[in-house]
Structure formats: structure tokens, C-alpha cells
Design a protein around this motif. Structure first.
Motif, short mmCIF file in Angstrom:
data_model
loop_
_atom_site.label_atom_id
_atom_site.label_comp_id
_atom_site.label_asym_id
_atom_site.label_seq_id
_atom_site.Cartn_x
_atom_site.Cartn_y
_atom_site.Cartn_z
N ILE A 138 10.49 -18.83 30.69
CA ILE A 138 11.24 -19.88 31.33
C ILE A 138 12.30 -19.75 32.95
O ILE A 138 12.51 -20.97 32.81
N GLU A 139 12.63 -19.19 33.02
CA GLU A 139 13.23 -18.96 34.21
C GLU A 139 12.52 -18.94 35.18
O GLU A 139 13.10 -20.53 35.99
N ARG A 140 11.74 -18.68 35.16
CA ARG A 140 10.31 -18.48 36.56
C ARG A 140 10.40 -20.20 36.70
O ARG A 140 10.49 -20.20 37.85
N GLU A 141 10.14 -20.89 35.42
CA GLU A 141 9.53 -22.04 35.56
C GLU A 141 10.35 -22.83 36.32
O GLU A 141 9.98 -23.87 37.16
N ILE A 142 11.57 -22.56 35.49
CA ILE A 142 12.86 -23.61 36.71
C ILE A 142 12.80 -23.25 37.58
O ILE A 142 12.68 -23.93 39.03
N MET A 143 12.61 -21.76 38.68
CA MET A 143 13.02 -21.53 39.35
C MET A 143 12.68 -21.97 40.55
O MET A 143 12.18 -22.78 41.74
N VAL A 144 10.94 -22.33 39.76
CA VAL A 144 9.50 -23.21 41.42
C VAL A 144 9.52 -23.88 41.24
O VAL A 144 9.45 -25.07 42.43
N MET A 145 10.65 -24.63 39.73
CA MET A 145 10.22 -26.63 40.09
C MET A 145 11.55 -26.52 41.11
O MET A 145 11.72 -27.37 41.86
N LEU A 146 12.87 -25.85 40.85
CA LEU A 146 13.61 -26.12 42.03
C LEU A 146 13.14 -25.73 43.55
O LEU A 146 14.05 -26.73 44.67
N ARG A 147 12.86 -25.45 43.36
CA ARG A 147 12.13 -25.12 44.67
C ARG A 147 11.63 -26.21 45.40
O ARG A 147 11.46 -25.80 46.57
N LEU A 148 10.79 -26.79 44.77
CA LEU A 148 9.37 -27.62 45.27
C LEU A 148 10.32 -28.52 45.80
O LEU A 148 10.91 -29.40 44.41
N LEU A 153 13.07 -12.21 41.71
CA LEU A 153 12.54 -13.21 39.95
C LEU A 153 11.33 -13.18 39.86
O LEU A 153 11.41 -13.49 38.32
N SER A 154 10.99 -14.17 40.28
CA SER A 154 9.74 -14.81 39.65
C SER A 154 8.28 -13.91 39.75
O SER A 154 6.88 -13.76 39.30
N ASN A 155 8.38 -12.28 40.43
CA ASN A 155 7.43 -10.81 40.61
C ASN A 155 6.94 -10.58 38.71
O ASN A 155 8.34 -10.24 38.04
N PRO A 156 5.73 -10.48 38.34
CA PRO A 156 6.24 -10.22 37.36
C PRO A 156 5.87 -9.09 36.91
O PRO A 156 6.29 -7.89 35.79
N VAL A 188 2.54 -21.99 34.12
CA VAL A 188 1.82 -20.74 34.58
C VAL A 188 1.76 -20.18 36.59
O VAL A 188 1.68 -18.82 36.62
N ALA A 189 2.75 -20.76 36.95
CA ALA A 189 2.71 -20.65 38.58
C ALA A 189 3.70 -18.88 38.58
O ALA A 189 4.28 -18.77 37.92
N GLU A 190 2.92 -19.07 39.70
CA GLU A 190 3.42 -17.73 40.57
C GLU A 190 3.66 -17.35 41.45
O GLU A 190 3.42 -19.01 42.31
N MET A 191 4.99 -17.05 41.97
CA MET A 191 5.54 -16.93 43.69
C MET A 191 4.81 -15.63 44.20
O MET A 191 4.94 -14.90 43.61
N PHE A 192 3.80 -16.12 45.27
CA PHE A 192 3.82 -14.49 46.04
C PHE A 192 4.44 -14.49 46.62
O PHE A 192 5.37 -15.33 47.96
N SER A 193 4.56 -12.84 47.18
CA SER A 193 5.41 -12.96 48.73
C SER A 193 3.98 -12.57 50.06
O SER A 193 3.03 -11.77 49.32
#
Length: 671
Positions: free
Chosen positions: A260-270, A109-112, A369-374
Motif C-alpha cells: 500500500i505504501e509503495r502505491e502511495i509513494m508512486v502516486m505522490l511522485r507522479l 523504499l519501493s524496491n522489492p 503493481v507499479a515498480e520504481m527502478f533505479s
């Protein structure tokens, strides 16, 4: 899908959704190759597709249906088996996805390049790839099986799948073009990611709040404005708690909802004490409101400028404490496969203002601006950040997690020398990289040789030779510190063991209080957490907890393991900050009662000091499902027990406190 990228001046270019702008995107084999091959196992045959309605809606209706899915965040599932609005056709999964599947889901979901990921799933099931075929209902069922296996997306029944197919078949031709499939793909992943019925840990208690944000908060003042919205300081109307409310416009022309969704998901994970905490969000017709901690100490940049204006230098010990917390926070983020990408002095906030308030307490902010990486694709490609702290590899558009180490090195240089290490007069990448290769003026660093040594390592030009965040924390500069174990009294660990003896309901309530514990109330708990997190990875392993118990003479191994299992709510093998805080809250009775009262006032809608049954249902709405997973007792039965003997169907604060605030018991029950 091409996502919005942040320009060097801080603004963003608007995102374009590939399939909406490319009619020939159905068979984009070149894109598939560049994104890497996805190998999926063969699937069993599915029964023939049901007859679908062939009558096509008009173009205006097609656009309306697409926009409905495209411009809103997913509606949060509120009760088991039901959802708000259009999300209800797929039931909540009976079994939560594995930790690995859930991590993979967030990464997609957070993958550009999420469009390319969707294209691979789509192409794999195309009946005729060479002629640009489209997915029929039977083909979609196979894709849904793939998503269930790899990402934990629940497999709908045949009837629910048919409804899903019809809803996204915008032109009603009985097939899904890639444009239509992509909307279905993202919607299904969003629904699973935000489905509270399968969440564990802090995520259970942080979600979309109902209603209008300004019905709940007074706007005290506006803290700042930008291209995509504003930040306000707000005070909750019933609890009087202050929060920062970040208002973000979600129109496609300004900031895509996916960002916006990506920022929410990142904050939920941390879940770390030195990373900004999200407490919930509200959604308006054109704006998303994120509710976060009010950090009143200002930015690190403000603190450094203020110190310079007085003619005083920054003490090296203060700088070391700040950098230690920054590195701990970022080492944790990297362990969660999150790259900040815009780490700078303005994105490091202080809990308290000034240099004379004791040890500094810093918090990393702005994960926009944060990115999640696999693990399979650990490198990012989208350039973004602030020029003065951007790593060379970010300028080149090929970076990994160590770009944050470079940025932290720039912050360290600033604290040690009083100025930034690099300053070019243009935005030309070549100019900046020439400075990076030459290196900063190390004569400006007049502090210890150890501090300079660490800074030099962090500003190594080649990221392959640059240390990781975890390696930086092992540098000798941080070794001159007191023995953490010697500062921790044994009675504090007794409270952790008492936690596992409490009822399932009371433990779930402690978890909610911990999940919503403001950082300015949590300094004592954070200190304990940091003392026991010996390897500074932002999580506490069972070995670390057992070693702490053994050190203070609590050597019952079975009880140690039972305590860890009771605290590890999300079953990932590590205690997060909130899980640990829930366990030690019993040792801070004043704080526990204060936060319980705040929670009570939040749900006491008429402020009469009493909770009606509906208000009590709201009070326990997030607690009961978590407790129910351990003790199979319906919420109705639990509420009946709570209100047994109550007067006029109301519970006072004192009555609810006596029934719900924990006191250690030997038997694990719902009460």
C-alpha cells in the motif's frame, strides 16, 4: 525482503518478511552479492556508545513493539520539529534532501529487494562479519551517517539516536540483530519520505488526513470489490465534491502495508494530467483509504465494448488521440523511473462517457503493481500483470520499462482491430510466448498503414529492438496535428509572468489549489500544458517556456527566467503539471474562485460561512510553511495580519477572498 506478487488472476501471494522467518539472516553474503555491491565511503570514528538498559522485555512485549512498527504507515510530521506519536524522536531535517537523494530514497523504499539493500548497510558496519556479530550503538551511528549521505535521512543527535536504538532493540540486549535493524531502517526511510517539512511542489499538499474518512464523506455507492478491499464513490459532506475512495485492507494475510505504501509513494511522485491523482489518504486500524479522482467516463474497455454493441467501428482519429495521451503519460512515468507493469484497457479511464463528447481525455489508473527502478538496477524480476497484455520479458521475470510499450501496443491493436492480439488457453508462459513470437493476425487491422506500422513496432518481441515510449510519440502517425503554438494566445502567457509578481503566500495558495484541482475541472489547463510540452515528456523545461514566450513576442530573457524560477517550486529544473497550472490559474478567474470557495468550505467546520482563527490556521496549514521558506515571517504574524480588523475574531468568505486571492503586484512580499 520478499514482497507480495500479483498472481495472474489478479490476487496476490502474501508477502514474507525475510528477517522474521530466517534466524540465520544476519550474514547473508550470497544475497548481498546477488543484489550488487554497495560501495560506501569510510566514515569518521564516533564517540563511545552510552550505557544502555540491559533489562530485556518479555517475548510478548517484543512482539507488540515489532508489530507497532510493522503494521502502520508512517505518521506525517505536522509541524516543524514535531511529529505525531512515536516518530518524534528524530527531528525534521533543517535542509531538504537533494532531488537525487530523494529519488534514491523512494527507489529504495519501493524496491522489492529492500531487505538486501538494508543487509548491505548492516554488514558494512558489523564489528565482526565472520562470526555473525550484531550492531552496537556506535555501529548504528555509522550506518545513520551513511543513510544521511546517500539517501538524505536526517542525522539525529546523540540523544535522539540513543532513543532510536533503544526503541528498536526489541529484546533489550544492547545490540541490534538484523531483524531489529531492518525495522529501524525501513522506519527511518519512511519517516523521511513522508516528512512534509522538507517537501516541495504538489507533495506538500497531499498527505494523510486526520480523523475518520466516513466522518468527512458520504458513501454514495460501492463501485467494486476485490481480494484486498473495495472502491467507493463518496461525496464530501461540506464541499459536495465527489471522489473515489479506495479502501485497502492492510493485514499481512491480505495485502502487506509495504505494498500500500509503495502505491502511495508512486502516486505522490507522479504529477501528470493523464495519470490518476491522489488527493490524500486516511488510515484506520485495519484499512487505508486512498482519495482519488472520480472519473465518470468508465474504462476504455467499456467504451470499446459499447461501440461494438452499436455496430459502429472506432474512428482512427479517436484511437490516435487516446494512444497519444497514453504514451505521453507513460513516457512521463518512465522519465520518473516508474514502470506500470499492468497497462490494459481496464486501467485506462475516460473523463467523459461516450464517443460524441469531443476529444477523448484518458487517465492511467491502478498503480498498485507499479515498480520504481533505479539507474543502477533498471530491470525488474517480479512477474505480475494481466496475461493478455503482459510482455514476453515479464513472463520471463526479467523486464524493463519497455514492457509497458508492449502493453500499450496490445491496447492499440484492440482499438484498431476490435480484438486482443493474443489469447492463450492456459497460464503457461510457454504458450503465451509462442503466440508472442508468432505475432498477431495483422489482417484484422484495417486502418491506415501508419497506425499498423506503429503497432507492429510496439509489439516487437525483443524489448531491445522495441521503441521507447518517447520514440513512439515521434512516429509519423502522430505528426499530422495542428501547430500547438498557433493555438495559444499571448495573454495566457502574460498570466504566467504575473504569477512571479504575486506574494509568496498567494503563490503558495495557488499551488495548493492547483495540486487539488480535479481533472474534470482542468481540461482547458491540460490543453495549454500539452501545447507547450513540445517533446511530450510530461514536464516543461525552461527552454520550452522561454521559446513559447519568444514566439508570442515576450522576449525579456530576465523576466522569462524569473518566471520559470518562481513556478519551479521544487527546484528540479522542470515545471510539473501542477506547477504550470498554478501559474496559469490567474487566467481562469471563474475556476480560481470556484476552487477557492471549495477550499474555504472544506475548512468551515460548522458551515456558517465564517472561519474562526483555528479554522483559518487549518485553511493555511500547508500553505504557510511553503511561503515561510521564501519570506521568513512566522505563521502567528501572518494570522495576526489576516485577522486585523476582523469582527468577533471571524473572517467571512468575501474577506478572506479579498485578502488572499491574487492580484498582480510588483514587489514579492508575504502579502
Amino acid at each position: 525482503m520478499q514482497q507480495a506478487s500479483r498472481r495472474l488472476d489478479g490476487s496476490r501471494t502474501p508477502a514474507t518478511r525475510g528477517p522474521h522467518h530466517n534466524k540465520n539472516n544476519n550474514n547473508d553474503n550470497n544475497n548481498n552479492k546477488s543484489a550488487g555491491q554497495l560501495r560506501l565511503p569510510p566514515l569518521q570514528k564516533v564517540s563511545s556508545a552510552p550505557q544502555l538498559q540491559k533489562q530485556r522485555p518479555g517475548k510478548e512485549e517484543q512482539r507488540r513493539r515489532q508489530q507497532q512498527h510493522h503494521n502502520s504507515l508512517p505518521r506525517i510530521i505536522q509541524k516543524e520539529g514535531s511529529a505525531v506519536g512515536s516518530q518524534s524522536i528524530v527531528p525534521s531535517p533543517a535542509v531538504a534532501p537533494s532531488v537525487e537523494a530523494r529519488q534514491a530514497l523512494f527507489e529504495v523504499l519501493s524496491n522489492p529487494n529492500i531487505q538486501k539493500v538494508a543487509q548491505r548497510y548492516y554488514n558494512l558496519q558489523l564489528p565482526d562479519r565472520q562470526s555473525g556479530g550484531r550492531l552496537g550503538f556506535k555501529d548504528l551511528r555509522k550506518v545513520l551517517q551513511d543513510l544521511n549521505q546517500h539517501l538524505g535521512v536526517p542525522m539525529p543527535s546523540s540523544a535522539a539516536a540513543e532513543q532510536l536504538f533503544k526503541r528498536f532493540d526489541f529484546n533489550g540486549d544492547g545490540n541490534l540483530a538484523f531483524e531489529e535493524f531492518f525495522e529501524l531502517f525501513v522506519s527511518s526511510l519512511r519517516r523521511t519520505a513522508f516528512d512534509r517539512s522538507v517537501l516541495l511542489g504538489r507533495e506538500v499538499f497531499v498527505g494523510q488526513e486526520p480523523g475518520n474518512v466516513w466522518d468527512q464523506y458520504h458513501r454514495i455507492r460501492t463501485l467494486g470489490t476485490g481480494s484486498f478491499g473495495a472502491a467507493h464513490l463518496g461525496r464530501h459532506k461540506r464541499t459536495n465534491e465527489e471522489r473515489v475512495i479506495k479502501a485497502v485492507q492492510k493485514s499481512q494475510a491480505r495485502l502487506p502495508v509495504e505494498d500500500i505504501e509503495r502505491e502511495i509513494m508512486v502516486m505522490l511522485r507522479l504529477d501528470h494530467p493523464h495519470v490518476i491523482r491522489l488527493y490524500g489518504w486516511y488510515e484506520g486500524s485495519s484499512t487505508i483509504y486512498l482519495i482519488m479522482d472520480a472519473l465518470k467516463g468508465g474504462t476504455l474497455r467499456d467504451a470499446l465494448l459499447q461501440q461494438q454493441s452499436t455496430g459502429h467501428s472506432v474512428e482512427e482519429g479517436w484511437s490516435r488521440n487516446v494512444m497519444s495521451q497514453v504514451l505521453q503519460a507513460m513516457a512521463y512515468c518512465h522519465s520518473m523511473r516508474v514502470i506500470h507493469k499492468d497497462l490494459k484497457d481496464e486501467n485506462v479511464m475516460l473523463l467523459k462517457q461516450g464517443f460524441d463528447t469531443g476529444e477523448p481525455f484518458v487517465v492511467i489508473i491502478d498503480l498498485g503493481v507499479a515498480e520504481m527502478f533505479s539507474l543502477s538496477e533498471p530491470r525488474g524480476k517480479l512477474m505480475g500483470g494481466s496475461p493478455m497484455t503482459m510482455a514476453p520479458e515479464v513472463w520471463q521475470g526479467n523486464f524493463g520499462a519497455k514492457c509497458d510499450v508492449w502493453s500499450a501496443g496490445c491496447i492499440l491493436f484492440e482499438m484498431l482491430s476490435g480484438g486482443m492480439p493474443f489469447m492463450a488457453r492456459s497460464l503457461n508462459p510457454r504458450d503465451w510466448m509462442a503466440l508472442h513470437k508468432y505475432g498477431p493476425n495483422w489482417r484484422k487491422v484495417a486502418t491506415s498503414s501508419q497506425s499498423r506500422s506503429l503497432c507492429q513496432e510496439m509489439l516487437t518481441f525483443a524489448d531491445s529492438a522495441r521503441p521507447s515510449m518517447a520514440a513512439c510519440l515521434k512516429h509519423p502517425w502522430f505528426s499530422a496535428r495542428p501547430d500547438a503554438l498557433g493555438l495559444l494566445p499571448a495573454e495566457q502567457l502574460d498570466h504566467l509572468q504575473a504569477f512571479c509578481k504575486e506574494s509568496a503566500l498567494k503563490r503558495a495558495l495557488l499551488m495548493e489549489i492547483a495540486a487539488k484541482l480535479p481533472l474534470d475541472h482542468a481540461e482547458r489547463i491540460v490543453k495549454m500544458f500539452n501545447q507547450l510540452d513540445w517533446n511530450k515528456d510530461g514536464g516543461m523545461s525552461q527552454e520550452e517556456l522561454c521559446n513559447a514566450f519568444a514566439y508570442v513576442g515576450l522576449r525579456d530573457r530576465a523576466l522569462q527566467e524569473k518566471t520559470f524560477q518562481a513556478l519551479d517550486v521544487n527546484r528540479d529544473g522542470l515545471l510539473s503539471y501542477s506547477e504550470f497550472a498554478a501559474g496559469v490559474l490567474l487566467g481562469f478567474r471563474d475556476l480560481l474562485e470556484e476552487r477557492f470557495e471549495v477550499l474555504f468550505r472544506r475548512h468551515d467546520l460548522n458551515s456558517d460561512g465564517m472561519l474562526s482563527r483555528p479554522e483559518c490556521e487549518s485553511f493555511l496549514a500547508k500553505v504557510l510553511p511553503l511561503a515561510y521558506r521564501e519570506v521568513k515571517q512566522s505563521p502567528e504574524v501572518t494570522l495576526n495580519k489576516l485577522f486585523a480588523g476582523s469582527k468577533a475574531g471571524l473572517l467571512s468568505y468575501e474577506e478572506l477572498r479579498s485578502k488572499l486571492l491574487p492580484t498582480a503586484t510588483a514587489k514579492i512580499t508575504l502579502f
